[in-house]
Design a protein around this motif. Sequence first.
Motif, PDB file in Angstrom:
ATOM      1  N   TRP A1772      -4.121  -5.066  -5.864  1.00 20.43           N
ATOM      2  CA  TRP A1772      -2.693  -5.037  -6.216  1.00 20.43           C
ATOM      3  C   TRP A1772      -1.889  -5.488  -5.002  1.00 20.43           C
ATOM      4  N   GLY A1773      -2.360  -5.073  -3.810  1.00 19.61           N
ATOM      5  CA  GLY A1773      -1.652  -5.499  -2.610  1.00 19.61           C
ATOM      6  C   GLY A1773      -2.478  -5.170  -1.385  1.00 19.61           C
ATOM      7  N   LYS A1774      -2.270  -5.927  -0.278  1.00 18.65           N
ATOM      8  CA  LYS A1774      -2.932  -5.553   0.962  1.00 18.65           C
ATOM      9  C   LYS A1774      -2.079  -5.951   2.155  1.00 18.65           C
ATOM     10  N   LYS A1775      -2.274  -5.287   3.289  1.00 16.04           N
ATOM     11  CA  LYS A1775      -1.388  -5.496   4.433  1.00 16.04           C
ATOM     12  C   LYS A1775      -2.156  -5.144   5.694  1.00 16.04           C
ATOM     13  N   ARG A1776      -1.850  -5.798   6.825  1.00 17.16           N
ATOM     14  CA  ARG A1776      -2.466  -5.407   8.091  1.00 17.16           C
ATOM     15  C   ARG A1776      -1.386  -5.394   9.165  1.00 17.16           C
ATOM     16  N   CYS A1792       6.166   7.330  -4.799  1.00 14.76           N
ATOM     17  CA  CYS A1792       7.095   6.340  -4.232  1.00 14.76           C
ATOM     18  C   CYS A1792       6.553   5.732  -2.939  1.00 14.76           C
ATOM     19  N   TYR A1793       5.977   6.600  -2.108  1.00 13.54           N
ATOM     20  CA  TYR A1793       5.644   6.136  -0.761  1.00 13.54           C
ATOM     21  C   TYR A1793       4.139   6.128  -0.520  1.00 13.54           C
ATOM     22  N   LEU A1794       3.791   5.291   0.415  1.00  8.50           N
ATOM     23  CA  LEU A1794       2.420   5.302   0.910  1.00  8.50           C
ATOM     24  C   LEU A1794       2.506   5.572   2.411  1.00  8.50           C
ATOM     25  N   ALA A1795       1.775   6.596   2.885  1.00 10.79           N
ATOM     26  CA  ALA A1795       1.750   6.875   4.330  1.00 10.79           C
ATOM     27  C   ALA A1795       0.403   6.399   4.868  1.00 10.79           C
ATOM     28  N   VAL A1803       2.116   6.702  12.252  1.00 13.95           N
ATOM     29  CA  VAL A1803       2.042   6.815  10.791  1.00 13.95           C
ATOM     30  C   VAL A1803       3.116   5.874  10.245  1.00 13.95           C
ATOM     31  N   ASP A1804       2.696   4.919   9.414  1.00 14.60           N
ATOM     32  CA  ASP A1804       3.652   3.962   8.835  1.00 14.60           C
ATOM     33  C   ASP A1804       3.948   4.370   7.399  1.00 14.60           C
ATOM     34  N   PHE A1805       5.242   4.193   6.970  1.00 12.33           N
ATOM     35  CA  PHE A1805       5.609   4.473   5.574  1.00 12.33           C
ATOM     36  C   PHE A1805       5.882   3.157   4.862  1.00 12.33           C
ATOM     37  N   TYR A1806       5.362   3.034   3.646  1.00 14.09           N
ATOM     38  CA  TYR A1806       5.619   1.846   2.817  1.00 14.09           C
ATOM     39  C   TYR A1806       6.220   2.340   1.508  1.00 14.09           C
ATOM     40  N   ASN A1815       6.236  -3.852   2.403  1.00 15.68           N
ATOM     41  CA  ASN A1815       6.924  -3.906   3.694  1.00 15.68           C
ATOM     42  C   ASN A1815       7.051  -2.517   4.268  1.00 15.68           C
ATOM     43  N   ARG A1816       6.837  -2.451   5.617  1.00 11.93           N
ATOM     44  CA  ARG A1816       6.924  -1.157   6.269  1.00 11.93           C
ATOM     45  C   ARG A1816       8.382  -0.763   6.322  1.00 11.93           C
TER      46      ARG A1816
END
Length: 1971
Positions: A1772-1776, A1792-1795, A1803-1806, A1815-1816
């Motif tokens: 569905w999606g990927k990010k680095r 809503c969020y992905l930590a 710790v990044d929130f998306y 996007n972060r």
Amino acid sequence: MADRTAPNCHLRLEWVYGYRGHQCRNNLYYTAAKEIVYFVAGVGVVYNTREHKQKFYLGHNDDIISLALHPERVLVATGQVGKEPYICVWDSYTLHTVSILKDVHTHGIACLAFDLEGQCLVSVGLDSKNTICVWDWRRGKVLAAAPGHTDRIFDISWDLYQPSKLVSCGVKHIKFWSLCGNALTPKRGVFGKTGDLQTILCLACAKDEVTYSGALNGDIYVWKGINLMRTVQGAHGSGIFSMNVCEEGFATGGRDGCVRLWDLNFKPITVIDLRETDQGYKGLSVRSVCWRGDHILVGTQDSEIFEVVVHDRTKPFLIMQGHCEGELWALAVHPTKPLAMTGSDDRSVRIWSLIDHALIARCNMEEPIRCAAVSTDGIHLALGMKDGSFTVLRVRDMTEVVHIKDRKEAIHELKYSPDGAHLAVGSNDNSVDIYGVVQRYKKVGECIGSNSFITHMDWSTDSKYLQTNDGSGRRLFYRMPSGKEVTNREELKLVQWASWTCVLGPEVNGIWPKYSDINDINSVDANFNNQVLVTADDYGLVKLLRYPCVKKGAKFKKYLGHSAHITNARWSHDYQWVITIGGADHSVFQWKFVPERKSKEAIHIATQETFADSNSEESDSDQSDVPEMDSEIEQETQLTYRRQVYKEDLPQLKEQCKEKHRATAMKKRERAPGSGVKLHFIHGYRGYDCRSNLFYTQTGEIVYHVAAIGVVYNRQQNTQRFYMGHDDDILCLAIHPLKDFVATGQVGRDSSIHIWDTEMLKPMSVLRGFHQLGVCALDFSVDGKRLASVGLDDNHTIVLWDWRKGEKLSAMRGSKDKIFVVKINPYLPDKLITAGVKHMKFWHKAGGGLIGRKGNMGKTETMMCAVYGWSEEMVFSGTCTGDICIWRDMFLMKTVKAHDGPVFSVHALEKGFVTGGKDGIVALWDDTFERCLKTYAIKRAVLAPGSKGLLLEDNPSIRAISLGHGHILVGTKNGEILEVDKSGPITLLVQGHMEGEVWGLATHPHLPLCATVSDDKTLRIWDLSPSHCMLAVRKLRKGGRCCCFSPDGKALAVGLNDGSFLIVNADTLEDLVSFHHRKDIISDIRFSPGSGKYLAVASGDTFVDIYNVMSSKRVGVCKGCLNYITHLDWDKRGKLLQVNTGAKEQFFFEAPRGKRQTIPATEVEKIDWSTWTCVLGTSVEGIWPLINEVTEVTAACLSNDRKVLATGDDLGYVKLFKYPVKGKYAKFKRYVAHSTHVTNVQWTHDDSLLVTVGGGDTCLMIWAHEPEGHREFKQCDSEESDIESEDDGGYDSDVTRENEINYTIKALSSNMRPMMGVKPHLQLKEPSVDERQGVVRPPVSRALPQPEKLQTNNVGKKKRPIEDLVLELVFGYRGNDCRNNVHYLNEGADIIYHTASIGIVLNLTTSCQSFYVEHSDDILCLTINQHPKFPNVVATGQVGDTGDMSATSPSIHVWDAMTKQTLSVLRCFHSGGVCSISFSATGKLLLSVGLDPEHTVTIWKWQEGAKVASRLGHTQRIFVAEFRPDSDTHFVSVGIKHVRFWTLAGRALLSKKGVLSTIEDARMQTMLSVAFGANNLTFTGTISGDVCVWKEHILVRIVAKAHTGPVFTMYTTLRDGLIVTGGKERPSKEGGALKLWDQELKRCRAFRLETGQIIDCVRSVCRGKGKILVGTRNAEIIEVGEKNAACNILVNGHMDGPIWGLGTHPSRDVFLSAAEDGTVRLWDIPEKKMLNKVNLGHPARTISYSPEGDMVAIGMKNGEFIILLVASLKIWGKKRDRRSPIQDIRFSPNSCYLAVGSTESAVDFYDLTLGPQLNRINCCRDIPSFVMQMDFSADSAYVQISTGAYKRLVYEVPSGKQVTEQSHIDRITWATWTSVLGDEVIGIWSRNTDKADVTCACVSHSGLNIVTGDDFGMVKLFDFPCPEKFAKHKRFLGHSAHLTNVRFTNGDRFVVSAGGDDRSLFVWRCIHAPH
């Protein structure tokens, strides 16, 4: 002149006053005969109270400290202290020793206990580990041993209601042990909350797993299983020292002086307070109780024994008393009555009646008492005190007369004068004060001559003189009463002494050893009437000597009993008794004096007498009465047989040298020669220092030994066959009664005995491990089952063996002097005799020991031979003076003169005897030695015409005699074997050189002859043709070292040791010419080639003289050598000489003048040498071995065809090299036959034979040369040379990893994550804001109640806590570093395999798993027993720490796969772990291989838990060892550059290396697997993919590229012999990683495994009916159909770990795992299988489901994360955004969020609502370390983060602001809780986490429980929250070290735990508490 023998009178122990109550407990019992057994000092006492008699057991040599009574109550076991303490089991009725148990404990034996049947005995040692040992005491065998505890153990007991269970207790612990196999496994008692953890002093076991124990505080602790159930408080006022169980109940005794009786349910019956009784006193302390019927025995701390009758318990009887603790020094005897007075540091003085054996008076003083004296009239008793005062008491009522203190230091000695007028008082102030008795002890004089403390004093009979001894060893005299010193010794000439108690003076010189100046004799007392002296010393010995004894080192009789120092000894007034007192044992011994006239009756005294070895060994220093020693015997007793280097040392030496020479090993080394030699005939027999070593075998052949060879000689064919199993000199030989087996013993550091069969020449059994230096005597028992052997160590240890089993039955030190012969009694195999230098001893077996008694013979003679006669008590022995001694039992009946000079051999016949002696006469006797029936003299005149040689002299000394086949066989000292016909003629069969080194050897230039010359001063000519005889002999005036034939063979030159040489006629040996020009030895001699014009003579003077033979003149001298000359060679032209010297120099000289030449090395090789015997030069540099510091190459000889060079060296090896031998360390063939150095080697003229001579072994050996191509595979083929080539067949990553892996021990594992900081349970709690400001809140808060810690929405209404977890499923299989570990069971219905520490049985129809969970650490290997008698028996071996036999040691479990019942546990010494196991053909033996540095190979009888044999396997890793499927004795091991073929012989493992040289260019590769075929074929799979085929141990074929990669596994099908192989290869059309072969590995069929891998790597194969089971490196187990080749995957697992990510589905029982192997897998719990897997291409770190379960987020090791849709598995999606591993990833509860938490401390929130571009939106800052776990709050507004710095932080979502307000944090309700940090979970951290951590946690959905995982591999279940430190929990084992993650599934139905090291997933079912 005084008599130098020991006195004829002796002492008999009559009474011992005292009982050992201090530092001992539970040591007082009633025997079956109602006698009382206890101990004191070193004596076991059996006391009959009715008759008031004592019997003594004197088998110990130091203090006894423990005692146990056998359940039948006749036998007693006692244990002692000492450096090598032992346990004696003895009969309390006869006082005979039944068994001795030794060689396990050190320091002492603290506790003993028999089991219910009385078969086993357990003992506890006083060593630092408090070793516990279980014995089969009758056989003296250890069944199991284990470290007991780190602190003292006070009591141990068998559980009398459960077999194989024990309980031990001690300082702050109690342990419950189970015995299984050879393993003692402890469980610590759990004190829990019921009682305090404290020291437990005693215990008793009851029914139903209940144990009662007495504690230090006086409570009784009652245990059920291992848990403390209840306590009986205040049972005693203080420590409970003793507890005794009987039919009626329990009795306890304590420090409070009470004895309490309890019924069987431990309800109190009654109390007996001994302090309150008549004999009681304050401070009485009970150390031992015994309750039998209505009697109770009580032993106290102060050495009293009370007997209490239960009905009349207020009146205990005091039946024994002694002094209390403290040194006992004072002793005096009454002058007219049979009384003795003693005084001790316990401040009491006691008077004992010597007739009634009782204490009659006792008085307590103020000070410790050090000495005592009674006045001459018997009225006053004077006592000297430790403080320098003395007191005088009246004897009759013990009232004080005076108390005087004139000195500061202790009074050590006082004595009344004979006239009663004065008292002399000697003190440690160096002075003696004289007091007048009638003047009320007024001081009248003082003696002050000493400058050291006074030790002894004596008055003269007229009371005018006093003599004193002091501490500095001075003897002084004083005039009395003034005290003036007497300096003029003349006036003392006529003084007579009233008593003699001094240790100095001419009359008592003999009490001191000859060469010692030690003052260890404390007391002496002379008995003038009987002229004997008694002494007492520091070693607990009482000695009886003659008085006076003037010469030092007098003979004595010695008596044991006291333990340590005896402080005093005195004769009673009428000399009837001797009283001795012990310092430390504070006991009083009363000895009855038995004067000489009664000694004749003494033969009938009780048996116990003879323990005290009279005429003891130590008293032989004075040899005046020993006859002249015979020269031969003298020589023989001085031989030590010690070696600088033993062959056993070679492997280590090689290893050390290998390091240095790695570089040279890389070069291509010269190959070994194609041809070989085989031993053909030996001239020699070892007679010069061995006796009785020559016998007829069953078939009429003759067996004897020489050098390292056992020889079987056929006298009809004149041929020899050889047993070559020994590697050093054989010293003795014995033949089995059936005459088919022979036992031979050899020299060696750990010398071995081989029992071999004279037909097959194969070893039946090898016995080693007991004798050092060598074995000098052997004897079989009449039934042939036992063998007795004697070693050459200083104590001449005697061992009795069950030789077939290889078991040691008993052992004991034999004697300080050399033993020549041992014989087992033919009628009673438990008895034996030994005879030797100055002794004859009679032994009987007692358990693991032997008890020996010296024969009584008056004078001690040296015995040379002995045999048993016609009844069990008759023994006949031959002495060194020519007598035959006739013994009955141990008494010498008479002697008969038999020979002039020593009798060396005696042999018993049916009726009569035959003897042989130094006089060269064989005599036949009748059966009582009354008449000599016939004599045969060995003379040349009677030599029969068929003799194979010549007698060197008439009447040679006879060393061996044997009878059979109508002949007498005789062996002589001169090395001849003769056969004497009964009618007279003598045939010589074999002969060799006599004693002395043989160096000279020359072969004839064209006839099959050779000449030898030896240090025995003979020159001999031998026929090498089949007649094998000595043709001529000539005696020389000196020994010789070299000889040489002239080129025409007519003359023979001989060099002698005095520097002269002769040339003799080669036929007649008559002199032609002789010269004497040199002083030193002639070391080599050579005729020049061709006409033999010149003779070169080399000498030890460093010169070579050249003589012209024709003119007999010296024509030249070669000078310039710096060292003695060792070798000489001429060139073909006769012009050039090559010389070697002892300094390894090489020189060249020109003949005839002897001018020195320098020739470059390249030219030397071109010169045509006539002979080559040199050992230096480039053309032979390869002959020098690796370890040339130790071994010299002494001789070399090049064959005449110049192809093969033979060498001989100092270690006795004959080696063959291919000539020229260039390059270092050439390969060779080597042969062992000579024992020590080989001095010379020569080829015969046609190269058909090689002749070698041995230095020390005097042998001439003839070897047949077998040219190349002529190869029958003979048993005694040579050994290959040693250094393996470095090319081992290639490299393979899997092999390397398996070889180098370090298996972690769970208990020692350290943290997996790089954590920093202070552990949570050690952090100081920060005060809250309120506390800091000092705000005091009202106790009732109006605030809202605290919200729930955890949102618990998805669990039903009623929340139930979880009580337990049960293992339900395991996904995983250990294939990546273990092999051969998957098998079929039950005809293929089940399969068995393992992972982590769990054995798994999987039923293929139901796919249900069942588990074996008894291993404490990882399983490394698994095998099944294929014998039908043992169906479903499985063995598994595990990792372990050191091999110290404790619970963390590696172990093997044998168990039943269906019931999971443990059948046996074998603890082993394989430190590191067990890497391979295999059952034998009968299923009764188990073979194991260790990971220890030596890679030990061990064989077990697994049912008994007994180790049969063990041996170092190889220096590098052994991968597999397997028994041949048809054998219990043969197995094969393979490993890194290693294949060995092993044989089990008795208890010894013999092995042969595989021989490769049979196949061109074959090289030793790393071998990985093994399979077997018929006719002794073995197949080994290699790292290169080839399979080697071996016949016996010789390589016969190579199956090239059976697989393209390593052949990891092979399986031999027992049913049809087909072989399955598995390897590593790419699947292709033709081949696959799995192949099925025919029985010879010629044809095969390949199978493809449809796993989709690029490379298949098969690690395990097994074949069932039509199916093949395969285990792969990728953790799959696959079943392949043989017909259709269809693959069915049965088991899946992650192939590489750790498995970091674990995610459970929110609503279904499925879960995901993500691992280092780059896969994500979906597992279904109800279906018990893997549903799907996704290959990500990168290692994954974390995984999480979205709240609805429709999406999955995966965090990767490279910093990337991916979101998949569950339904389609599409991305569905990927990010680095990060570059380092993602540690945790979470969806917020509102989706809503992905930590995303990473190692970059962020710790990044998306925001997921913005779609897949991810996007972060924010990140959390200021995180102190990497992120471990994250949890969202229920409202998605907060996230909690646990970090690598042991800190937990809370941040707002999505802003990323940190929340620091504690009260705020406390109010948050969390959606999940996976953090290991936080106040709520402080209780999950345990005490022992200093190196390791709690790694993961998860709170249940109900919010009531938390489950954690840690670095030790434990899953633990706690209550949640757990804010108290070290909370209570349940623990669940099974994983390997490092758990990575743990999760509850939905509805809390299951817990899933993921393993780091074991790559396995465990599913545990939750057991909920009932409603």
